[in-house]
Design an enzyme around this catalytic site. Sequence first.
Site, PDB file in Angstrom:
ATOM      1  N   MET A   3      -6.909  -4.800  16.898  1.00 39.66           N
ATOM      2  CA  MET A   3      -8.362  -4.839  17.004  1.00 39.66           C
ATOM      3  C   MET A   3      -8.900  -6.059  17.739  1.00 39.66           C
ATOM      4  O   MET A   3      -9.984  -6.012  18.311  1.00 39.66           O
ATOM      5  CB  MET A   3      -8.994  -4.782  15.610  1.00 39.66           C
ATOM      6  N   LYS A  23       0.845  -1.207   0.000  1.00 35.67           N
ATOM      7  CA  LYS A  23       0.000   0.000   0.000  1.00 35.67           C
ATOM      8  C   LYS A  23       0.874   1.250   0.000  1.00 35.67           C
ATOM      9  O   LYS A  23       0.581   2.224  -0.698  1.00 35.67           O
ATOM     10  CB  LYS A  23      -0.925  -0.005   1.219  1.00 35.67           C
ATOM     11  N   GLY A  76      -4.525   1.493  13.864  1.00 33.03           N
ATOM     12  CA  GLY A  76      -4.768   1.257  12.446  1.00 33.03           C
ATOM     13  C   GLY A  76      -4.803   2.505  11.610  1.00 33.03           C
ATOM     14  O   GLY A  76      -4.809   2.428  10.387  1.00 33.03           O
ATOM     15  N   GLN A  77      -4.857   3.706  12.222  1.00 34.31           N
ATOM     16  CA  GLN A  77      -4.980   4.946  11.474  1.00 34.31           C
ATOM     17  C   GLN A  77      -3.752   5.829  11.709  1.00 34.31           C
ATOM     18  O   GLN A  77      -3.115   5.751  12.761  1.00 34.31           O
ATOM     19  CB  GLN A  77      -6.245   5.690  11.887  1.00 34.31           C
TER      20      GLN A  77
END
Length: 805
Positions: free
Chosen positions: A340, A81, A377-378
């Site tokens: 998570m 990514k 995650g961000q």
Amino acid sequence: MDRRDFIKASAMAAATAALGSENALALEAPPGKTPGVTWDKAPCRFCGTGCHVQVGVEAGKVVSIAGDRKAEVNKGLLCVKGYHVGLALYGKDRLTTPMLRKDGQLVPISWDEALGVVADRVMKDPKGFAFYGSGQWTIPEGYAALKFMKGGLGNNHIDPNARLCMASAVTGFLATYGVDEPAGCFDDLDHCTVVITWGNNPAEMHPVLFSRLMDRRSRGEKFTYIDLGTRRTRSTAFADHYLQFKPHTDTAVANGIMHLLLERGTYDKAFVEKHCAFRKNTEPLSLPGEAADFEAFKKHLAQYTPEKVEAISGVKADQIRMLADLFGNRDQRVTSLWCMGMNQHTQGTAINSLVHGVHLFSGHFGKPGDAPTSLTGQPSACGTVREVGTLAHALPGGRLVAKPEDRAETEQMWNIPAGRINEKPGYHTVELWKRFSTPAAEGGDIHTVWVQVTNPAQTMPNLHKLVDPSRKDPDKFLIVSDVYPTATVKIADLVLPSAMWVEKNGMTGNSERRTQQWFKMVAPPGEARDDCWQTIAVAKLLHDRGHPGMKDKDGRFLFAVKDEAGNEIPIWDFAHYYDVNVDKHLFEEYRPFSRKKHKDLAPYDEYVRARGMRWPVVEQKDGSWRETRFRFSEFDDPYVKKGAGIEFYHSPTKDGRAQLWIHDYAPPPESPDGEFPMWLCTGRVLEHWHSGTMTMRIPQLSRAMPNAYVEVNSTDARRMGIQNGETVRVETRRGKLDLPAWVDGRGSPPEGSIFIPFFDERLLVNMLTLEAHDPHSKQPDYKKCAARIVRLRATVSGAARGGPS
């Protein structure tokens, strides 16, 4: 081939395929040596690792991406990514003009009209206006939104999508140490002799960090990797031990480890006596809890024998003993990682606190390689949400709206009248969307939600309950600022086109407390504009309409910026927004807030010169600024008293001690039964990030993973007669979804369990998920609910969205 070479080769092979496309990126070109290309730094736009990239720009367009070889975070490496991040700017369907829904259709309007509509919705009833943001907000964007709501409107209904992903990590840190965020850092991965992943899959979710570990093996270094999980993943393939537990039973595993440490006498008695206290829950539940003692702790652990833990969790008793052997050996350096799996959990606060407790009880804390570390995650869930405080209950720098002294201090720093900040916390995310989807006559007191940098119509749980009803109520109004026509944009009443990543200035904070900065490098398309500007422009329009909250005590505009001569710069006019560095102004205004909880930030210009710095960043006698790698440890943290060794200086008990919590295993809110006999889990995949808004528009990534699927165990598939690729129907008590089956594909769930990723807006798994949430963090549990698979007589083409069966 070692893991690092595998990741790099795979990522580069996929990225090289882009060279033939219109938006080709010339990857890994040496910075400064490509004719016509100018280079600058930025953190990657995707996950919370915060990899540093070199961005190459030519003719006003991003044309090259390279990993920054000098960056400590990623050491020149990017994931698939990251190598494609530049292409995320250039999808063919970028939003370029404001749009308002008229007669059921979104039609273009001017920015003046769009801003007027937002202001109208605020003035309709400021108390019923809500702001829903993101861990993708930059630090200045989040700070502006927070000040707009809490300092301007006197309204605390602002919450982020990070409530859905890391809120339980926050409450776990607060419950244990009295202050949020990890004590260790990514350096622990270089020093640990044992690494344990608790229900996460870093090989796909944080591949650069995972490669950092696997790279050690390629150099001949030895360490033990233990994967604790509910399904086999790509990470499992590299584990020395895979310990499979039944969903929701990780609390029993953590208690079982401490049971054996106590029984064997291998816990770190000196560390516990000097640095720890004991805590238990109260009735009704409250995060501070109440004091307990060692005897109560001992009595609590007595029941968690290896055999009982095996009966609850399915983890073999000998495997529990193996974990206790490792934690009981002080010669080991143990790092725990989670994401998570532990956070999206109705006992999320409990399991976070218990894993911290295992480390504290065993003394595996405060040395390089000895650390319990949550991953995010961000890109700025830490820097913006957790530090700035864009949460319904929070104020900047770890302050709380419920504390009179924190409100007074914030009002003084913002120079606003005493009493303007509301003492009552706003609605957390699930409650906010529930209220928005409830008619006003039935208690639905939120009439408008302004969404920035997130996609709740895809990512909220139980969409049929929390999102869909609002779209049928003419009194509810949805404003969305975004870059692409997401699932949320498609149902919005007003759409505002936003600038993205290097189309604007920015600052973010990653998972290891590292604050990073970048400058605008290219122009956004069409009339797309910065989210921060949008907030300030609405604030100015409200100011001009006479809203009293948009002025400070001296009558000045709440976001006033002056030049060196003292003249106010009209930053609310986009033509003048970049006449000054608004990011720098907002960051310097915010920076003093960071000191109360010893999260000290350096001046803005220091971040311009650096590849990020980990707070607390403290000025030295020579005028330089020094970052901190290891908090609470005297050898590195300047706030630890001399001679203390370890000091938890924000202890909940005000005595320098961390808390060892008593938490029992409790069953999940929904479990498989005769009607719905399978577990359903959701999550991400390597190629896509979150709801796929950016990555699904990168051709190489969307081709590599074109659609969502349901991962099925081969034994279950044989029993039900399901073939690989066959379209099946997955049903829960909330909805149904038709999608292809992948039998023992990339991951392998155990019998009776299925997995569906959530990146595909055509196949919305959150029609099926449960909104039940942790009582402390209010974070929903996306990782487990009861489901069933129904074979269809014929393959169903496309996606089918249906209501409850």
